[in-house]
Motif scaffolding. Structure first.
Motif, PDB file in Angstrom:
ATOM      1  N   ASN A   1       0.819  -1.212   0.000  1.00 55.87           N
ATOM      2  CA  ASN A   1       0.000   0.000   0.000  1.00 55.87           C
ATOM      3  C   ASN A   1       0.854   1.263   0.000  1.00 55.87           C
ATOM      4  OD1 ASN A   1      -2.697  -0.857  -0.150  1.00 55.87           O
ATOM      5  ND2 ASN A   1      -2.696  -1.444   2.007  1.00 55.87           N
ATOM      6  N   LEU A   2       1.999   1.200   0.669  1.00 56.10           N
ATOM      7  CA  LEU A   2       2.910   2.342   0.667  1.00 56.10           C
ATOM      8  C   LEU A   2       3.415   2.629  -0.742  1.00 56.10           C
ATOM      9  CD1 LEU A   2       5.029   1.738   3.896  1.00 56.10           C
ATOM     10  CD2 LEU A   2       3.304   3.521   3.513  1.00 56.10           C
ATOM     11  N   TRP A   3       3.786   1.554  -1.455  1.00 57.74           N
ATOM     12  CA  TRP A   3       4.252   1.707  -2.828  1.00 57.74           C
ATOM     13  C   TRP A   3       3.125   2.196  -3.726  1.00 57.74           C
ATOM     14  CZ3 TRP A   3       9.004   2.268  -4.109  1.00 57.74           C
ATOM     15  CH2 TRP A   3      10.021   1.604  -3.414  1.00 57.74           C
ATOM     16  N   LEU A   4       1.914   1.689  -3.487  1.00 55.70           N
ATOM     17  CA  LEU A   4       0.757   2.105  -4.282  1.00 55.70           C
ATOM     18  C   LEU A   4       0.510   3.603  -4.132  1.00 55.70           C
ATOM     19  CD1 LEU A   4      -2.645   0.208  -4.447  1.00 55.70           C
ATOM     20  CD2 LEU A   4      -2.551   2.683  -4.361  1.00 55.70           C
ATOM     21  N   MET A   5       0.455   4.073  -2.888  1.00 56.28           N
ATOM     22  CA  MET A   5       0.212   5.492  -2.643  1.00 56.28           C
ATOM     23  C   MET A   5       1.385   6.341  -3.131  1.00 56.28           C
ATOM     24  SD  MET A   5      -2.772   5.699  -1.519  1.00 56.28           S
ATOM     25  CE  MET A   5      -2.702   7.464  -1.140  1.00 56.28           C
ATOM     26  N   GLY A   6       2.591   5.844  -2.898  1.00 57.25           N
ATOM     27  CA  GLY A   6       3.768   6.569  -3.377  1.00 57.25           C
ATOM     28  C   GLY A   6       3.774   6.677  -4.894  1.00 57.25           C
ATOM     29  N   GLY A   7       3.339   5.600  -5.567  1.00 60.62           N
ATOM     30  CA  GLY A   7       3.263   5.618  -7.018  1.00 60.62           C
ATOM     31  C   GLY A   7       2.252   6.628  -7.521  1.00 60.62           C
ATOM     32  N   ALA A   8       1.096   6.687  -6.862  1.00 57.90           N
ATOM     33  CA  ALA A   8       0.042   7.620  -7.270  1.00 57.90           C
ATOM     34  C   ALA A   8       0.509   9.069  -7.118  1.00 57.90           C
ATOM     35  CB  ALA A   8      -1.215   7.379  -6.447  1.00 57.90           C
TER      36      ALA A   8
ATOM     37  N   PHE B   1       1.679   2.094  -8.957  1.00 56.70           N
ATOM     38  CA  PHE B   1       0.271   2.344  -8.646  1.00 56.70           C
ATOM     39  C   PHE B   1      -0.637   1.331  -9.338  1.00 56.70           C
ATOM     40  CE2 PHE B   1      -3.658   4.433 -10.166  1.00 56.70           C
ATOM     41  CZ  PHE B   1      -4.313   4.564  -8.944  1.00 56.70           C
ATOM     42  N   ILE B   2      -0.425   1.125 -10.614  1.00 56.66           N
ATOM     43  CA  ILE B   2      -1.283   0.224 -11.394  1.00 56.66           C
ATOM     44  C   ILE B   2      -1.172  -1.212 -10.896  1.00 56.66           C
ATOM     45  CG2 ILE B   2      -1.556  -0.853 -13.668  1.00 56.66           C
ATOM     46  CD1 ILE B   2      -0.906   1.851 -14.889  1.00 56.66           C
ATOM     47  N   GLY B   3       0.038  -1.634 -10.552  1.00 65.03           N
ATOM     48  CA  GLY B   3       0.218  -3.003 -10.060  1.00 65.03           C
ATOM     49  C   GLY B   3      -0.576  -3.254  -8.795  1.00 65.03           C
TER      50      GLY B   3
END
Length: 244
Positions: free
Chosen positions: A60-67, A98-100
């Motif tokens: 989730n950290l990577w997801l939010m960081g990606g966004a 984010f997409i992943g």
């Protein structure tokens, strides 16, 4: 005007002309788009496998960081086009993260949905590119104005939805899985897809006008913005259909 905010009629003309050997080409833009797609895929695979390994908090950290990172890099690229050779690949990596993550969440809820969305996205890209190449569809001034208006309306609607969401207020019907929600998603997918035609037209125009070589990266970036939007909208549409 173009529906894609990264590409406008002045994008290539304001950059000026250069010598033929230093000018952007359509093939060069295609090659750089392939590089961005590869970077996005690799980054997406990373967050995808984190979610499937159960490392949800880290993922989730990577997801939010990606966004957040993707948005920042997109803005930098738009305002500093000459930096696109660096910022566009970084944008692709952030968007991939984010997409992943998002894709894995959809896949867990609706098995098989991601491969369907990927196939539909690239199938749409191939079909529209073929139609554009054969001259079956062209980005006339009226076409561009219509797509610009529709894209702007969708952007405003999404922005309003995000603001209302902060107050736990949801816009009824259009984001649901009912007939209205599905028709809305179909319309958005169509608008997103037609933005590709405008992107093709501006990249071709840039090559014909002898725009600087660095705009190959910027043209590839513009295509990626549209492709990512199209993929996310197709994913959203498929999820609505699966919920019925």
């Amino acid at each position: 005007m173009t529906g894609n905010p990264t590409l406008s009629p002045k994008t290539f003309t304001e950059a000026g002309r250069v010598m033929p050997g230093e000018a952007m080409t359509v093939q060069g833009t295609v090659n750089k788009t392939a590089i961005l797609l590869l970077l996005t895929t690799v980054a997406a695979a990373y967050t995808w496998q984190l979610f499937w390994k159960g490392e949800t908090a880290f993922a989730n950290l990577w997801l939010m960081g990606g966004a957040i990172g993707g948005l920042i890099m997109a803005m930098i690229t738009i305002f500093k086009k000459e930096w696109a050779g660096v910022t566009a690949p970084v944008y692709a990596v952030f968007e991939g993260l984010f997409i992943g993550g998002i894709s894995s969440l959809f896949e867990k809820q609706f098995p098989g949905i991601v491969i369907q969305a990927v196939m539909l996205t690239f199938g749409t890209l191939a079909a529209l590119l073929a139609a554009y190449t054969m001259g079956l569809i062209r980005a006339s001034s009226g076409f561009r104005r219509g797509i610009f208006a529709a894209t702007g309306g969708i952007a405003i609607l999404y922005l309003v939805s995000m603001v209302l969401g902060l107050f736990h207020i949801q816009i009824p019907l259009i984001f649901g899985a009912g007939p209205v929600g599905i028709l809305f998603s179909v319309a958005v997918v169509i608008i997103a897809a037609l933005n590709l035609v405008i992107d093709f037209d501006f990249i071709e125009s840039g090559a014909q006008q002898g725009a600087p070589k660095y705009l190959e990266w910027y043209g590839a970036f513009g295509l990626m913005v549209t492709l990512i939007w199209l993929y996310m909208e197709i994913l959203r549409l498929l999820s609505k259909l699966n919920r019925r």
